[in-house]
Design a protein around this motif. Structure first.
Motif, short mmCIF file in Angstrom:
data_model
loop_
_atom_site.label_atom_id
_atom_site.label_comp_id
_atom_site.label_asym_id
_atom_site.label_seq_id
_atom_site.Cartn_x
_atom_site.Cartn_y
_atom_site.Cartn_z
N ARG A 111 43.79 7.11 0.61
CA ARG A 111 44.11 5.80 0.03
C ARG A 111 43.60 5.60 -1.39
NH1 ARG A 111 41.17 1.41 3.64
NH2 ARG A 111 41.71 2.97 5.15
N TYR A 112 42.60 6.36 -1.80
CA TYR A 112 42.03 6.17 -3.14
C TYR A 112 42.73 7.01 -4.21
CZ TYR A 112 38.73 3.96 -0.11
OH TYR A 112 38.19 3.15 0.86
N PHE A 113 43.75 7.73 -3.81
CA PHE A 113 44.50 8.60 -4.72
C PHE A 113 45.84 7.98 -5.10
CE2 PHE A 113 41.39 11.23 -2.68
CZ PHE A 113 40.96 12.06 -3.70
N MET A 114 45.77 6.78 -5.63
CA MET A 114 46.97 6.04 -6.04
C MET A 114 46.83 5.62 -7.49
SD MET A 114 48.90 5.65 -3.21
CE MET A 114 49.72 4.10 -3.12
N ARG A 115 46.38 6.51 -8.35
CA ARG A 115 46.12 6.19 -9.74
C ARG A 115 47.08 6.95 -10.65
NH1 ARG A 115 42.21 3.58 -8.18
NH2 ARG A 115 40.33 4.01 -7.14
N LYS A 116 47.25 6.43 -11.85
CA LYS A 116 48.14 7.05 -12.83
C LYS A 116 47.32 7.92 -13.78
CE LYS A 116 51.59 6.04 -16.29
NZ LYS A 116 52.38 5.05 -16.98
N SER A 117 47.83 9.12 -14.06
CA SER A 117 47.17 9.99 -15.04
C SER A 117 47.39 9.44 -16.44
CB SER A 117 47.73 11.41 -14.97
OG SER A 117 47.23 12.07 -13.84
N MET A 118 46.32 9.40 -17.19
CA MET A 118 46.38 8.91 -18.58
C MET A 118 46.06 10.03 -19.57
SD MET A 118 47.22 5.94 -17.68
CE MET A 118 47.15 4.86 -19.07
N GLY A 119 45.90 11.25 -19.07
CA GLY A 119 45.55 12.37 -19.93
C GLY A 119 44.84 13.44 -19.13
N ALA A 120 44.04 14.23 -19.82
CA ALA A 120 43.32 15.35 -19.21
C ALA A 120 41.91 14.92 -18.80
CB ALA A 120 43.24 16.51 -20.20
N GLY A 121 41.27 15.78 -17.98
CA GLY A 121 39.88 15.55 -17.60
C GLY A 121 39.68 14.24 -16.87
N ALA A 122 38.74 13.43 -17.35
CA ALA A 122 38.40 12.16 -16.71
C ALA A 122 39.56 11.17 -16.72
CB ALA A 122 37.18 11.54 -17.40
N LYS A 123 40.53 11.36 -17.58
CA LYS A 123 41.69 10.47 -17.65
C LYS A 123 42.77 10.83 -16.63
CE LYS A 123 41.12 9.64 -22.59
NZ LYS A 123 41.76 9.82 -23.91
N HIS A 124 42.60 11.96 -15.97
CA HIS A 124 43.60 12.44 -15.01
C HIS A 124 43.40 11.76 -13.66
CE1 HIS A 124 45.89 15.21 -12.48
NE2 HIS A 124 46.56 15.50 -13.60
N SER A 125 44.47 11.52 -12.94
CA SER A 125 44.38 10.80 -11.67
C SER A 125 43.61 11.55 -10.58
CB SER A 125 45.78 10.45 -11.16
OG SER A 125 46.55 11.60 -10.97
N LEU A 126 43.54 12.88 -10.62
CA LEU A 126 42.82 13.62 -9.58
C LEU A 126 41.32 13.32 -9.59
CD1 LEU A 126 42.83 15.65 -7.24
CD2 LEU A 126 42.69 17.48 -8.95
N PRO A 127 40.61 13.52 -10.70
CA PRO A 127 39.18 13.19 -10.67
C PRO A 127 38.93 11.68 -10.52
CG PRO A 127 39.81 13.95 -12.86
CD PRO A 127 40.98 14.18 -11.96
N ARG A 128 39.85 10.85 -10.98
CA ARG A 128 39.70 9.41 -10.80
C ARG A 128 39.78 9.04 -9.32
NH1 ARG A 128 43.95 6.57 -13.95
NH2 ARG A 128 42.75 4.72 -13.42
N GLY A 129 40.69 9.68 -8.59
CA GLY A 129 40.79 9.46 -7.15
C GLY A 129 39.58 9.97 -6.40
N ILE A 130 39.08 11.13 -6.83
CA ILE A 130 37.89 11.69 -6.19
C ILE A 130 36.69 10.78 -6.43
CG2 ILE A 130 36.22 13.60 -6.31
CD1 ILE A 130 38.69 15.47 -6.70
N ALA A 131 36.51 10.29 -7.65
CA ALA A 131 35.40 9.38 -7.96
C ALA A 131 35.50 8.09 -7.14
CB ALA A 131 35.38 9.07 -9.45
N ALA A 132 36.71 7.53 -7.02
CA ALA A 132 36.90 6.31 -6.23
C ALA A 132 36.59 6.57 -4.75
CB ALA A 132 38.32 5.79 -6.40
#
Length: 171
Positions: A72-93
């Motif tokens: 459920r926390y992997f519903m984010r939009k990628s805004m670029g590379a690294g920390a801006k990417h949806s994969l690490p943002r979902g993992i952090a959430a």
């Protein structure tokens, strides 16, 4: 159905046509940062689609990279590379919301290595073009993500391997 002036067979056929896809228990996350269960293949136009909620992700190559206890926390939009990417943002959430349960139950499905040179490296998602060019954060997402080491990110000669890149003919 005797109360209706309808044919039961016709109603059942329409129910089958309009039946919603059942939720599945697939807890894998694609390299694009969205649940694999949000990826669908349209057999009529021969393309993959990634539709996480109201978002429309341009993901062209579904590639499961991590298995998680909750998607459920992997519903984010990628805004670029690294920390801006949806994969690490979902993992952090997920780490923030689920704590130790997430940390203990997550399982990487791909080795920690660069997709370009295959040397061991920490995971760093980078958006690339279908032909393998690394995209800048302000460039339009073209639907392909790769894990890229710092040396390849800084190299002008880095080339995406054929299993990651897409040729012009398959678009």
């Amino acid at each position: 159905m005797d109360e209706f002036d309808l044919d039961l067979k016709e109603v059942n056929e329409l129910n089958a046509v309009y039946q919603a896809e059942p939720r599945n228990n697939d807890r894998r996350i694609c390299i694009c940062g969205h649940a694999m269960s949000r990826h669908h293949f349209d057999k009529y136009d021969g393309k993959h689609y990634c539709k996480p909620g109201q978002l429309s992700c341009p993901c062209l190559i579904p590639r499961a990279v991590i298995d998680v206890p909750n998607t459920r926390y992997f519903m984010r939009k990628s805004m670029g590379a690294g920390a801006k990417h949806s994969l690490p943002r979902g993992i952090a959430a997920s780490m923030e919301a689920l704590g130790d349960d997430f940390t203990e139950r997550k399982k990487w499905l791909v080795p920690a290595e660069c997709d370009f040179c295959h040397k061991p490296a920490k995971y760093f998602p980078v958006r690339v073009s279908p032909l393998g060019k690394i995209l800048e954060d302000d460039e339009k997402d073209e639907g392909v993500t790769a894990f890229v080491c710092v040396d390849c990110r800084n190299s002008q000669d880095a080339v995406v391997p054929e299993d990651i890149a897409i040729s012009d003919s398959s678009q």
